[in-house]
Design a protein around this motif. Structure first.
Motif, PDB file in Angstrom:
ATOM      1  N   HIS A 105       0.835  -1.195   0.000  1.00 55.66           N
ATOM      2  CA  HIS A 105       0.000   0.000   0.000  1.00 55.66           C
ATOM      3  C   HIS A 105       0.874   1.251   0.000  1.00 55.66           C
ATOM      4  N   LEU A 106       0.248   2.360  -0.319  1.00 53.06           N
ATOM      5  CA  LEU A 106       0.931   3.654  -0.297  1.00 53.06           C
ATOM      6  C   LEU A 106       1.579   3.903   1.063  1.00 53.06           C
ATOM      7  N   SER A 107       0.871   3.576   2.124  1.00 49.07           N
ATOM      8  CA  SER A 107       1.398   3.802   3.476  1.00 49.07           C
ATOM      9  C   SER A 107       2.638   2.954   3.750  1.00 49.07           C
ATOM     10  N   ASP A 108       2.689   1.741   3.184  1.00 45.75           N
ATOM     11  CA  ASP A 108       3.860   0.883   3.380  1.00 45.75           C
ATOM     12  C   ASP A 108       5.106   1.520   2.771  1.00 45.75           C
ATOM     13  N   ILE A 109       4.946   2.098   1.593  1.00 47.98           N
ATOM     14  CA  ILE A 109       6.079   2.735   0.917  1.00 47.98           C
ATOM     15  C   ILE A 109       6.598   3.897   1.748  1.00 47.98           C
ATOM     16  N   ARG A 110       5.686   4.727   2.221  1.00 49.89           N
ATOM     17  CA  ARG A 110       6.099   5.909   2.988  1.00 49.89           C
ATOM     18  C   ARG A 110       6.682   5.510   4.343  1.00 49.89           C
ATOM     19  N   ASN A 111       6.173   4.442   4.928  1.00 47.63           N
ATOM     20  CA  ASN A 111       6.721   3.990   6.211  1.00 47.63           C
ATOM     21  C   ASN A 111       8.171   3.549   6.070  1.00 47.63           C
ATOM     22  N   VAL A 112       8.503   2.950   4.938  1.00 50.22           N
ATOM     23  CA  VAL A 112       9.864   2.446   4.725  1.00 50.22           C
ATOM     24  C   VAL A 112      10.775   3.524   4.152  1.00 50.22           C
ATOM     25  N   GLN A 113      10.305   4.248   3.147  1.00 49.77           N
ATOM     26  CA  GLN A 113      11.177   5.170   2.416  1.00 49.77           C
ATOM     27  C   GLN A 113      10.965   6.639   2.753  1.00 49.77           C
ATOM     28  N   GLY A 114       9.943   6.939   3.511  1.00 49.77           N
ATOM     29  CA  GLY A 114       9.674   8.335   3.813  1.00 49.77           C
ATOM     30  C   GLY A 114       9.056   9.042   2.618  1.00 49.77           C
ATOM     31  N   GLU A 115       9.161  10.362   2.619  1.00 48.22           N
ATOM     32  CA  GLU A 115       8.597  11.134   1.522  1.00 48.22           C
ATOM     33  C   GLU A 115       9.472  11.007   0.276  1.00 48.22           C
ATOM     34  N   PRO A 116       8.868  10.954  -0.891  1.00 46.81           N
ATOM     35  CA  PRO A 116       9.650  10.780  -2.128  1.00 46.81           C
ATOM     36  C   PRO A 116      10.465  12.022  -2.467  1.00 46.81           C
ATOM     37  N   ASP A 117      11.502  11.821  -3.279  1.00 45.47           N
ATOM     38  CA  ASP A 117      12.283  12.954  -3.780  1.00 45.47           C
ATOM     39  C   ASP A 117      11.477  13.777  -4.779  1.00 45.47           C
ATOM     40  N   GLU A 118      10.541  13.115  -5.420  1.00 49.82           N
ATOM     41  CA  GLU A 118       9.704  13.808  -6.402  1.00 49.82           C
ATOM     42  C   GLU A 118       8.365  13.088  -6.495  1.00 49.82           C
ATOM     43  N   THR A 119       7.297  13.858  -6.583  1.00 53.37           N
ATOM     44  CA  THR A 119       5.962  13.296  -6.774  1.00 53.37           C
ATOM     45  C   THR A 119       5.405  13.809  -8.096  1.00 53.37           C
ATOM     46  N   ARG A 120       4.963  12.880  -8.923  1.00 53.93           N
ATOM     47  CA  ARG A 120       4.394  13.253 -10.215  1.00 53.93           C
ATOM     48  C   ARG A 120       2.995  12.657 -10.327  1.00 53.93           C
ATOM     49  N   TYR A 121       2.280  13.133 -11.328  1.00 55.90           N
ATOM     50  CA  TYR A 121       0.926  12.637 -11.557  1.00 55.90           C
ATOM     51  C   TYR A 121       0.744  12.354 -13.045  1.00 55.90           C
ATOM     52  N   TYR A 122      -0.011  11.306 -13.315  1.00 53.55           N
ATOM     53  CA  TYR A 122      -0.310  10.965 -14.705  1.00 53.55           C
ATOM     54  C   TYR A 122      -1.790  10.600 -14.803  1.00 53.55           C
ATOM     55  N   LYS A 123      -2.451  11.194 -15.799  1.00 52.94           N
ATOM     56  CA  LYS A 123      -3.873  10.930 -15.961  1.00 52.94           C
ATOM     57  C   LYS A 123      -4.225  10.923 -17.440  1.00 52.94           C
ATOM     58  N   ASP A 124      -4.971   9.910 -17.849  1.00 46.97           N
ATOM     59  CA  ASP A 124      -5.553   9.893 -19.182  1.00 46.97           C
ATOM     60  C   ASP A 124      -6.953   9.309 -19.064  1.00 46.97           C
ATOM     61  N   GLU A 125      -7.533   8.900 -20.167  1.00 45.77           N
ATOM     62  CA  GLU A 125      -8.914   8.416 -20.128  1.00 45.77           C
ATOM     63  C   GLU A 125      -9.049   7.087 -19.398  1.00 45.77           C
ATOM     64  N   ASN A 126      -7.921   6.405 -19.181  1.00 48.54           N
ATOM     65  CA  ASN A 126      -7.978   5.085 -18.550  1.00 48.54           C
ATOM     66  C   ASN A 126      -7.484   5.064 -17.110  1.00 48.54           C
ATOM     67  N   VAL A 127      -6.521   5.915 -16.770  1.00 43.73           N
ATOM     68  CA  VAL A 127      -5.914   5.850 -15.440  1.00 43.73           C
ATOM     69  C   VAL A 127      -5.766   7.243 -14.846  1.00 43.73           C
ATOM     70  N   ASP A 128      -5.704   7.265 -13.518  1.00 45.21           N
ATOM     71  CA  ASP A 128      -5.398   8.474 -12.757  1.00 45.21           C
ATOM     72  C   ASP A 128      -4.399   8.039 -11.689  1.00 45.21           C
ATOM     73  N   GLN A 129      -3.106   8.350 -11.907  1.00 43.41           N
ATOM     74  CA  GLN A 129      -2.057   7.738 -11.098  1.00 43.41           C
ATOM     75  C   GLN A 129      -1.180   8.774 -10.403  1.00 43.41           C
ATOM     76  N   ILE A 130      -0.621   8.344  -9.280  1.00 45.75           N
ATOM     77  CA  ILE A 130       0.410   9.096  -8.586  1.00 45.75           C
ATOM     78  C   ILE A 130       1.714   8.316  -8.722  1.00 45.75           C
ATOM     79  N   ILE A 131       2.817   9.035  -8.926  1.00 43.13           N
ATOM     80  CA  ILE A 131       4.125   8.407  -9.111  1.00 43.13           C
ATOM     81  C   ILE A 131       5.057   8.944  -8.040  1.00 43.13           C
ATOM     82  N   LEU A 132       5.546   8.052  -7.193  1.00 47.58           N
ATOM     83  CA  LEU A 132       6.497   8.418  -6.146  1.00 47.58           C
ATOM     84  C   LEU A 132       7.894   8.035  -6.616  1.00 47.58           C
TER      85      LEU A 132
END
Length: 561
Positions: A131-158
């Motif tokens: 889960h998202l929380s597992d990633i943050r618990n281990v690695q902390g906040e990302p160096d960069e957060t990006r977003y990608y969205k099109d007609e099929n997906v709405d995603q966050i990229i850590l």
């Protein structure tokens, strides 16, 4: 009699009841065993992951080596052939600006350029334990957060910078009120590809004529900007101009000429190379009353790495002060033949050790002034008895013999960061009996590129030298040189020869003799070199010759006199 019948009836009832109970118990037991089988977990091929967070830690550890969980391959190191051999035929390959992306049946996608993988993506279903929380618990906040969205997906990229080589990206559905802690969709382990998106964009926006022009280093006539110079820049799009002795009259005249060339080229997508031979000693082309710098042989006699570096720095300062960005120096030829009429005191000495040690320090000194150093004359001009300006020299050595002497300084310079290698006009009949080295695939591609693992810019020596023009048409020679692996063809004299070389290469591409992909390979290297040195067509101010002379004198006083 009646009593006997009653006893018999009772016995039959008891037996029937026993049979019924037995059958019921057997049926119940059979059903329970079936339920137990149904309730057993289905065995999978996935490794037993203790917790989601430990799984995250394992993925991070693999990413430090450029790997994902699906195989031993490494971003930036693995070739597509070995990946294809392991994963089988791809399902689909998509082309992007940055490179091709191939997807396999095992839920892995690989991004690659020139058969080298730079982006490994895993869609392994076990990632959905995270889960998202597992990633943050281990690695902390990302160096960069990006977003990608099109007609099929709405995603966050850590994106996490794992080390200087690799970035680990976690791609998940964008959190919502209904799904505040989404599970991982896929991961990417990424390293910078050989060619950046900026370089590829520049390349895609260039015409064939502009690409070929970048592969021409042309000489200009006279001491002033004229129509021929105008044509070279605007019609033939040349990537570089070399100044020879005839182009220099004075310091002020040189400033005006150089500034005019830069201003004319300023609107072009790429800045222009401006090169000069400024080795010191008898090969010093710049004008003005500059204090002479000793020839390389005398620097070799001193034998000081510090002195050699300082000399390189002085040469770089001189070249840069006059507005040039490339110096055709140092000479890495070993002066092993006392009858050599062209190298002599231009060499640092007659041993591989002294030439390697001092030549490389001089190269680094030139580079320290943000000037491109060109090591020359590969694969070694020291054991010749003729001058390639006048005729084609022959060196009757095998590759093994070259490895023992001539190649030593070049190999070490390449390992120490050489940016440009100049190819000599020498015939080595035991390596290539037909083509001089500047036109030889065996020398440029097989020896320099493959054996010495050099991936920088390759430039020919001047193709108007009689070693070439007495034996070949310059257009045909230029085409053969490109086919052999040269990136830049130098035509240092004669406007008509420059245009002949350009048109011959253009025709060879148009008729399929040279592929445009082959042209692109060279142009990419040229663009990357110009970007590495952050070249600009900025105007230069007047040269302070006195200040240069003071610096030269200071170095000579310390190390030479």
């Amino acid at each position: 009699m009646l009593k006997k019948l009653m006893y018999l009836l009772i016995i039959l009832v008891i037996i029937s009841a026993g049979i019924y109970i037995f059958l019921q118990l057997y049926a119940t037991n059979d059903i329970n065993e079936g339920d137990e089988q149904q309730s057993k977990p289905v065995e999978t091929n996935h490794e037993d992951i203790a917790t989601a967070e430990s799984f995250v830690s394992r993925i991070v550890t693999l990413a430090t080596e450029g790997k994902i969980i699906d195989g031993p391959f490494q971003a930036g190191k693995s070739q597509m052939k070995e990946i294809n051999d392991s994963f089988g035929e791809p399902i689909i390959t998509d082309q992007t600006v940055l490179g091709d992306y191939t997807t396999y049946k095992n839920d892995v996608t690989v991004g690659y350029q020139k058969s080298l993988a730079f982006d490994l993506r895993s869609y392994n279903e076990t990632l959905q334990q995270i889960h998202l929380s597992d990633i943050r618990n281990v690695q902390g906040e990302p160096d960069e957060t990006r977003y990608y969205k099109d007609e099929n997906v709405d995603q966050i990229i850590l994106a996490y910078n794992i080390n200087s080589n690799y970035q680990l990206k976690w791609i998940l559905p964008n959190p919502t009120e209904q799904q505040p802690d989404p599970v991982v969709h896929h991961i990417s382990v990424y390293t910078e590809p050989p060619i950046s998106e900026e370089v590829l964009t520049l390349l895609q926006n260039m015409s064939l004529e502009e690409k070929i022009g970048q592969m021409i280093f042309a000489g200009v006539d006279g001491a002033n900007y004229d129509q021929n110079a105008e044509n070279l820049i605007h019609q033939y799009h040349v990537g570089g101009i070399i100044f020879n002795k005839k182009n220099f009259l004075s310091v002020d005249q040189t400033n005006q000429y150089v500034n005019k060339i830069k201003s004319e080229n300023a609107a072009k997508p790429l800045p222009i190379f401006l090169g000069v031979d400024q080795e010191g000693g008898r090969v010093a082309k710049l004008p003005g009353a500059l204090t002479p710098i000793p020839p390389s042989l005398q620097i070799g006699n001193v034998g000081s790495s510090e002195f050699s570096y300082a000399i390189g720095s002085l040469l770089g300062k001189e070249v840069k002060s006059f507005g040039f960005n490339m110096n055709f120096a140092p000479v890495l030829d070993i002066n092993s033949n006392p009858n050599n009429p062209v190298i002599g005191d231009r060499s640092f000495g007659n041993t591989a050790n002294i030439v390697s040690k001092l030549g490389i320090e001089t190269m680094k000194g030139i580079q320290s002034e943000d000037v491109i150093a060109v090591i020359k004359h590969f694969p070694g001009h020291g054991d010749t008895a003729t001058d390639s300006h006048l005729e084609l020299p022959r060196v009757n050595k095998t590759i093994e013999e070259l490895e023992e002497l001539e190649l030593v300084p070049f190999r070490q310079a390449i390992q120490e960061g050489a940016d440009v290698v100049m190819i000599a006009h020498i015939l080595l009949p035991q390596v290539d009996a037909e083509n001089p080295s500047s036109m030889s695939k065996a020398i440029i591609s097989d020896l320099l590129r493959n054996q010495l693992q050099y991936d920088g810019v390759v430039i020919t020596d001047d193709m108007t030298m009689e070693a070439i023009t007495d034996h070949y048409d310059i257009g045909a020679a230029s085409v053969q040189s490109v086919k052999a692996g040269s990136d830049i063809i130098m035509v240092a004299h004669d406007y008509n020869k420059v245009t002949s070389a350009f048109r011959a290469i253009q025709k060879a591409v148009e008729n399929g003799e040279i592929s445009e992909e082959r042209i692109n390979d060279s142009v990419v290297r040229i663009i990357q070199l110009k970007e590495k040195y952050q070249l600009k067509d900025d105007q230069i101010e007047s040269v302070d010759v006195n200040a240069l002379n003071q610096q030269i004198q200071s170095v000579l006083n310390k190390h030479y006199y």
